[in-house]
Design an enzyme around this catalytic site. Sequence first.
Site, PDB file in Angstrom:
ATOM      1  N   PHE A 136     -21.828 -17.867  18.175  1.00 39.95           N
ATOM      2  CA  PHE A 136     -20.527 -18.550  18.137  1.00 39.95           C
ATOM      3  C   PHE A 136     -20.221 -18.216  19.757  1.00 39.95           C
ATOM      4  O   PHE A 136     -19.046 -18.902  20.767  1.00 39.95           O
ATOM      5  CB  PHE A 136     -19.209 -17.722  17.608  1.00 39.95           C
ATOM      6  CG  PHE A 136     -18.522 -17.797  16.520  1.00 39.95           C
ATOM      7  CD1 PHE A 136     -19.580 -19.705  15.931  1.00 39.95           C
ATOM      8  CD2 PHE A 136     -18.026 -17.877  15.466  1.00 39.95           C
ATOM      9  CE1 PHE A 136     -19.434 -20.262  14.844  1.00 39.95           C
ATOM     10  CE2 PHE A 136     -17.884 -18.413  14.392  1.00 39.95           C
ATOM     11  CZ  PHE A 136     -18.470 -19.801  14.426  1.00 39.95           C
ATOM     12  N   ASP A 178     -26.558 -21.726  11.139  1.00 39.42           N
ATOM     13  CA  ASP A 178     -27.500 -21.087  12.242  1.00 39.42           C
ATOM     14  C   ASP A 178     -26.570 -22.157  13.497  1.00 39.42           C
ATOM     15  O   ASP A 178     -27.101 -22.772  14.623  1.00 39.42           O
ATOM     16  CB  ASP A 178     -29.110 -21.885  11.766  1.00 39.42           C
ATOM     17  CG  ASP A 178     -29.447 -21.278  13.725  1.00 39.42           C
ATOM     18  OD1 ASP A 178     -29.319 -20.664  14.453  1.00 39.42           O
ATOM     19  OD2 ASP A 178     -30.445 -21.667  13.809  1.00 39.42           O
TER      20      ASP A 178
HETATM   21  O1  DOR Z   1     -31.683 -23.313  17.730  1.00 41.31           O
HETATM   22  C1  DOR Z   1     -31.902 -22.478  18.219  1.00 41.31           C
HETATM   23  N1  DOR Z   1     -30.566 -22.390  18.241  1.00 41.31           N
HETATM   24  N2  DOR Z   1     -32.327 -21.903  17.319  1.00 41.31           N
HETATM   25  C2  DOR Z   1     -31.954 -19.913  17.255  1.00 41.31           C
HETATM   26  O2  DOR Z   1     -32.354 -19.561  16.556  1.00 41.31           O
HETATM   27  C3  DOR Z   1     -30.906 -20.008  18.148  1.00 41.31           C
HETATM   28  C4  DOR Z   1     -30.136 -21.088  18.876  1.00 41.31           C
HETATM   29  C5  DOR Z   1     -29.727 -20.351  20.057  1.00 41.31           C
HETATM   30  O3  DOR Z   1     -29.100 -19.653  19.623  1.00 41.31           O
HETATM   31  O4  DOR Z   1     -28.685 -22.091  20.579  1.00 41.31           O
END
Ligand code: DOR
Length: 442
Positions: A61, A298
């Site tokens: 976030f 995610d």
């Molecule tokens: O694609 C991703 N972006 N994978 C992750 O594990 C971290 C995330 C991010 O924080 O942007």
Amino acid sequence: MKTLIKNATAVLPTGSVKTSVLIEGNRIADIAPAGQSSADETVDATGLHLIPGVIDDQVHFREPGLTHKEDFQHATRACAKGGVTTFLEMPNTQPNTITADALESKLALAAGKCLVNFGFYIGATPDNLDVLKTVRRTPGIKIFIGSSTGNLLVDDQDALEQIFAETSLPICAHCEDETTVRDNMQRFAGTQDVADHSKIRDHQAALIATRRALDLAKRHDHRFHVLHVSTANELALIADHGGLITGEVCPHHLFFNIDDYARLGTRIQMNPSIKTREDNQALWQALLDETIQVIATDHAPHTLEEKQQPYPKSPSGLPAVENSLALLLDQVHRGNCSIEQVVHWMCDAPARVWDIVNKGRIAVGYDADLVLVDLQKTSTILDEQQETKSSWSPWHGTSLTGWPVRTWVNGKTVFQDGRIDNRIRGSEVQFDHARGGYWKTQ
Ligand code: DOR
């Protein structure tokens, strides 16, 4: 304040039943109350399903530090609209959540701003073992065994052995092998084709890192949750370890594959990368047979401007919290799973994986985190209607049938008739780590 929800089909731990549910204060006070219950508000939920609020155990976030991409207010408005009543957030903010102070200041910040309930992982570094051993107001330890967005990485074997040997909180990890990814980056140096992202962060990278993490978990008998499993190959490793090991899959790994790069480009650039149609099918099957227990998003927003840079300047990550429940309810509509299974994957299982107290079920005494869903409602996801500060969705233009229509957080309505009540505040989630993990609580 008492609220009586009448005539809903409630998805209870024992199955779905047409009944009434009484909320009193912040708790579920009764199910099928006898006689005429008096209430301040009576909700006629005829034709709707009542489910526990979704618990999303993996989100980013961006607050503090990266609030041009996302912040607690926007992200939790998105949660309220999407039927997500609790989130567990990752430590790759700025500063990283790698000290007790950083954790506590994030909790304080969240308490003032979040419309839904919250918890925050503590991030592992090669040298914060003392913090990992002592900190408590957290679901567990997050290790980036391979690097992703941000600078968190623990690749050193001795450091990993120590974390698994000397800490007691559950551990979860981002599993993509750093050496494999770096070698592949050299092979594809100079590419501007985002489809190469899945060749750089390839099947082998995921398999090697997941195997390494599971080897550590088994040797040290340490509760371990594999985040965002993306390949069929990893599934055989995860299956059947008597509750020591649990796994999670994300909507983008279920519903997107490499054929979608041509249409969606960097919008679906993620770590771990999206894989093949065969992987989509194997991951879905793993949910059905309970090799994988949890669906989480995610949610990792970046601005469209950032995403529209040419690969590999474009960052990895996509927003999803406001559509994840609808994406799965649409699968119910298509006959690919049942609403009871969706509740298991998105509500009940995450509560038990992380030993969350009094959440994830419709049961007397549990927190009144509840969602009314309309399995007949059809609506199209549009960038311009997204609550996330990043204002886009990789599912832009997708029509889904099955949507949340009302959300309660701790007994208070935070979303109803398309409107979000900004005044509602969620609370810090409590964890009963002494319960000791997923299967042991059954
Ligand atoms: O694609 C991703 N972006 N994978 C992750 O594990 C971290 C995330 C991010 O924080 O942007």
